[in-house]
Design a protein around this motif. Structure first.
Motif, mmCIF file in Angstrom:
data_model
loop_
_atom_site.group_PDB
_atom_site.id
_atom_site.type_symbol
_atom_site.label_atom_id
_atom_site.label_comp_id
_atom_site.label_asym_id
_atom_site.label_seq_id
_atom_site.Cartn_x
_atom_site.Cartn_y
_atom_site.Cartn_z
ATOM 1 N N THR A 2 -3.933 4.698 -1.506
ATOM 2 C CA THR A 2 -5.024 5.650 -1.685
ATOM 3 C C THR A 2 -4.839 6.448 -2.975
ATOM 4 O OG1 THR A 2 -5.310 5.844 0.710
ATOM 5 C CG2 THR A 2 -6.245 7.593 -0.645
ATOM 6 N N VAL A 3 -5.943 6.676 -3.657
ATOM 7 C CA VAL A 3 -5.945 7.554 -4.827
ATOM 8 C C VAL A 3 -6.885 8.714 -4.527
ATOM 9 C CG1 VAL A 3 -7.783 6.270 -6.001
ATOM 10 C CG2 VAL A 3 -6.184 7.642 -7.328
ATOM 11 N N TYR A 4 -6.539 9.874 -5.044
ATOM 12 C CA TYR A 4 -7.283 11.096 -4.762
ATOM 13 C C TYR A 4 -7.787 11.736 -6.051
ATOM 14 C CZ TYR A 4 -4.592 10.596 -0.454
ATOM 15 O OH TYR A 4 -4.019 10.113 0.697
ATOM 16 N N LEU A 5 -8.861 12.472 -5.925
ATOM 17 C CA LEU A 5 -9.343 13.304 -7.022
ATOM 18 C C LEU A 5 -9.636 14.683 -6.442
ATOM 19 C CD1 LEU A 5 -10.082 13.314 -10.050
ATOM 20 C CD2 LEU A 5 -12.461 12.993 -9.346
ATOM 21 N N GLN A 6 -8.749 15.622 -6.750
ATOM 22 C CA GLN A 6 -8.946 17.000 -6.322
ATOM 23 C C GLN A 6 -9.797 17.694 -7.374
ATOM 24 O OE1 GLN A 6 -7.910 18.713 -3.474
ATOM 25 N NE2 GLN A 6 -9.213 20.341 -4.295
#
Length: 124
Positions: free
Chosen positions: A78-82
């Motif tokens: 999983t990759v996230y963008l906060q």
């Protein structure tokens, strides 16, 4: 093949925060650079952020630098963008992308695989 599914979009007021997630399945996730792009109505799809497979190198568009943070969890694929301090101009469909290439991660053409996108709307 790599399949990408984004989630976490929605409606938020200016100054608020959202965290987008991109779940990957298929080939070995750790071999890919991952990126986030966005496309507003009537505009070209533009680079937002990217992260190399090791997670040690991150890249940001000037327009989001200092407000957005990209990260990845290879164990969860999983990759996230906060996204913090959101502005109305951040309103767009956000796309997750994966690249097995060593070319520049800032280029849309570098990416082999794309998700379907998730809508982010920031109200003023």
């Amino acid at each position: 093949q790599v399949q990408l599914v984004e989630s976490g979009g929605g409606l938020v007021q200016a100054g608020g925060s959202l965290r987008l997630s991109c779940a990957a399945s298929g080939r070995t996730f750790t071999n890919y650079a991952m990126g986030w792009f966005r496309q507003a109505p009537g505009k070209e799809r533009e680079f937002v952020a990217a992260i190399r497979w090791s997670g040690g190198s991150t890249f940001y568009a000037d327009s989001v630098k200092g407000r957005f943070t990209i990260s990845r969890d290879n164990a969860k694929n999983t990759v996230y963008l906060q996204m913090n301090s959101l502005k109305p101009e951040d309103t767009a469909v956000y796309y997750c992308a994966a690249s097995s290439s060593l070319r520049s991660v800032l280029l849309r053409t570098t990416y082999n695989y794309w998700g379907q996108g998730t809508q982010v709307t920031v109200s003023s």
